[in-house]
Design a protein around this motif. Sequence first.
Motif, PDB file in Angstrom:
ATOM      1  N   ALA A 191       9.402   4.705  -9.219  1.00 45.86           N
ATOM      2  CA  ALA A 191      10.098   3.811  -8.277  1.00 45.86           C
ATOM      3  C   ALA A 191       9.099   2.957  -7.501  1.00 45.86           C
ATOM      4  O   ALA A 191       9.330   1.765  -7.282  1.00 45.86           O
ATOM      5  N   ALA A 192       7.969   3.555  -7.102  1.00 46.70           N
ATOM      6  CA  ALA A 192       6.965   2.796  -6.346  1.00 46.70           C
ATOM      7  C   ALA A 192       6.375   1.686  -7.205  1.00 46.70           C
ATOM      8  O   ALA A 192       6.209   0.546  -6.750  1.00 46.70           O
ATOM      9  N   GLU A 193       6.082   2.006  -8.448  1.00 46.87           N
ATOM     10  CA  GLU A 193       5.494   0.995  -9.328  1.00 46.87           C
ATOM     11  C   GLU A 193       6.537  -0.093  -9.615  1.00 46.87           C
ATOM     12  O   GLU A 193       6.210  -1.279  -9.662  1.00 46.87           O
ATOM     13  N   MET A 194       7.800   0.307  -9.756  1.00 46.92           N
ATOM     14  CA  MET A 194       8.855  -0.680 -10.023  1.00 46.92           C
ATOM     15  C   MET A 194       9.125  -1.583  -8.820  1.00 46.92           C
ATOM     16  O   MET A 194       9.562  -2.720  -8.986  1.00 46.92           O
ATOM     17  N   ALA A 195       8.844  -1.097  -7.624  1.00 50.53           N
ATOM     18  CA  ALA A 195       8.995  -1.948  -6.433  1.00 50.53           C
ATOM     19  C   ALA A 195       8.000  -3.112  -6.526  1.00 50.53           C
ATOM     20  O   ALA A 195       8.356  -4.274  -6.309  1.00 50.53           O
ATOM     21  N   ARG A 196       6.765  -2.798  -6.886  1.00 51.07           N
ATOM     22  CA  ARG A 196       5.737  -3.842  -7.042  1.00 51.07           C
ATOM     23  C   ARG A 196       6.154  -4.846  -8.117  1.00 51.07           C
ATOM     24  O   ARG A 196       5.982  -6.044  -7.965  1.00 51.07           O
ATOM     25  N   VAL A 197       6.674  -4.311  -9.217  1.00 55.24           N
ATOM     26  CA  VAL A 197       7.043  -5.163 -10.351  1.00 55.24           C
ATOM     27  C   VAL A 197       8.189  -6.114  -9.957  1.00 55.24           C
ATOM     28  O   VAL A 197       8.144  -7.316 -10.241  1.00 55.24           O
TER      29      VAL A 197
END
Length: 276
Positions: A191-197
């Motif tokens: 989820a954290a990486e997808m927020a950046r994306v």
Amino acid sequence: NNTKYRFISKNSLKPIRRLPDALVIGVKKSGTRALLEFLRLHPDVRAAGSEVHFFDKYYHKGFNWYRKKMPPTLEGQVTMEKTPSYFVTKEVPQRVKQMNPSTKLLIVVRDPVTRAISDYTQAASKKKNRSFMQSFECLAFVKGTGFSVVDTSWGPVRIGVYARHLTKWLKYFPLKQLLFVSGERLIRDPAAEMARVQDFLGLKRVVTEKHFYFNSTKGFPCLMKSEGRPRPHCLGKTKGRNHPYINQKAIERLKEFYRPFNLRFYQMTGINFGWS
Ligand code: A3P
């Protein structure tokens, strides 16, 4: 009645096929499928399901051919595709720029040693007769040198020299048009990486913690549901394979080999991926 109605053209409500706005260009075996599947959870993203290989294999077919490979999208939706070989194919950056110089580029990266082992594991799984497959250690080092001279001509080793490949992209695109996704973090905290994306793509943060659950049998994050699949499910069997045992000395030597290239990559991207 003075009310003015905004004219909405019928065409703007009709999905049409468009060239991609964003590409997942690599890196092979770093989590590119996971990233694309996670992005497809977003209602404003539409992506081609399989790898199109336009810029490396089918460029001669022309942009109209490419456009037809894209899913139909509404205005405002992001059109995407992923082909991991783009990152390492030298003609590709210039070709992408020619299509659209503002194309957004996503690159998933993973510790190059683990990536090489994953690449080898995939190749071995595709071999009909596995007893003919040489060991990873045999292929990664020049014959007769033990575990000392790394064979940089071997694809699984060469692909992991990220700084070298990135240099070629930076001749055509400014760094701010590239987003580097940590393959390790995509597993640990999707989820954290997808927020950046999503921020990078200018999308609302729709894909969040609630889309994922950790499947302890598989050892990876899996999806609560996705388009056309209302039940919890993981990526296919070819994602998250068991790796063979690799001699620790070989691993150490490879780590040493990659260290300077990794440091250079951290400098170029401004991100410490924590591999060395
Ligand atoms: P392994 O199969 O070696 O573990 P790609 O899609 O680019 O081919 O990358 C495959 C890798 O994605 C897998 O390599 C796995 O480690 C990683 N991965 C990341 N997130 C995953 C997920 N949620 N499920 C399965 N594999 C995932």
